[in-house]
Design a protein around this motif. Structure first.
Motif, mmCIF file in Angstrom:
data_model
loop_
_atom_site.group_PDB
_atom_site.id
_atom_site.type_symbol
_atom_site.label_atom_id
_atom_site.label_comp_id
_atom_site.label_asym_id
_atom_site.label_seq_id
_atom_site.Cartn_x
_atom_site.Cartn_y
_atom_site.Cartn_z
ATOM 1 N N ASN A 196 10.316 60.416 82.432
ATOM 2 C CA ASN A 196 9.900 60.653 83.812
ATOM 3 C C ASN A 196 9.623 59.301 84.464
ATOM 4 O OD1 ASN A 196 9.188 62.062 86.123
ATOM 5 N ND2 ASN A 196 7.055 62.270 85.513
ATOM 6 N N SER A 220 8.725 56.710 87.589
ATOM 7 C CA SER A 220 7.881 56.682 88.785
ATOM 8 C C SER A 220 8.264 55.494 89.645
ATOM 9 C CB SER A 220 6.407 56.545 88.403
ATOM 10 O OG SER A 220 5.986 57.611 87.599
ATOM 11 N N TYR A 279 9.256 60.392 92.058
ATOM 12 C CA TYR A 279 9.486 60.574 90.627
ATOM 13 C C TYR A 279 10.935 60.968 90.359
ATOM 14 C CZ TYR A 279 4.383 60.757 90.395
ATOM 15 O OH TYR A 279 3.044 60.456 90.501
#
Length: 111
Positions: free
Chosen positions: A18, A20, A78
């Motif tokens: 994930n 950012s 994100y």
């Protein structure tokens, strides 16, 4: 405006990451934001975009695997990446419509 990406790393095929991207400055809410990726010797290629109204657009090669989202209160975008493949290996960067690119975060998919 500046963008700082994080969350990259080494992952096995089929794994997830994930990413950012946090933006400095004001007016985050007023811009579409996007992710792109680049490998050495090749041009940067579009990955995903999210509009001010949360409408999303994806490159064909990530549809169904990656999800872009934004949290306006955090000035952050994100990129959730699932089912990663070796050819997803690249430096992933973010920007906004017409803005500069961040330094990027390296994603390496390898067994």
């Amino acid at each position: 405006v500046e963008f700082v990406e994080s969350g990259g790393g080494l992952v096995q095929p089929g794994g997830s990451l994930n990413l950012s991207c946090t933006a400095s400055g004001n007016a985050f809410n007023s811009h579409a934001h996007l992710w792109a990726r680049q490998v050495p010797g090749k041009s940067r290629e579009f990955v995903a975009m999210i509009s001010t109204g949360d409408r999303t657009t994806y490159a064909d090669f990530v549809k169904g695997r990656f999800t872009i989202s934004r949290v306006n209160s955090q000035n952050t975008v994100y990129l959730q990446m699932n089912d990663l493949r070796p050819d997803d290996t690249a430096v992933y960067s973010c920007s906004r419509s017409g803005g500069p690119w961040g330094q990027g975060t390296q994603v390496t998919v390898s067994a």
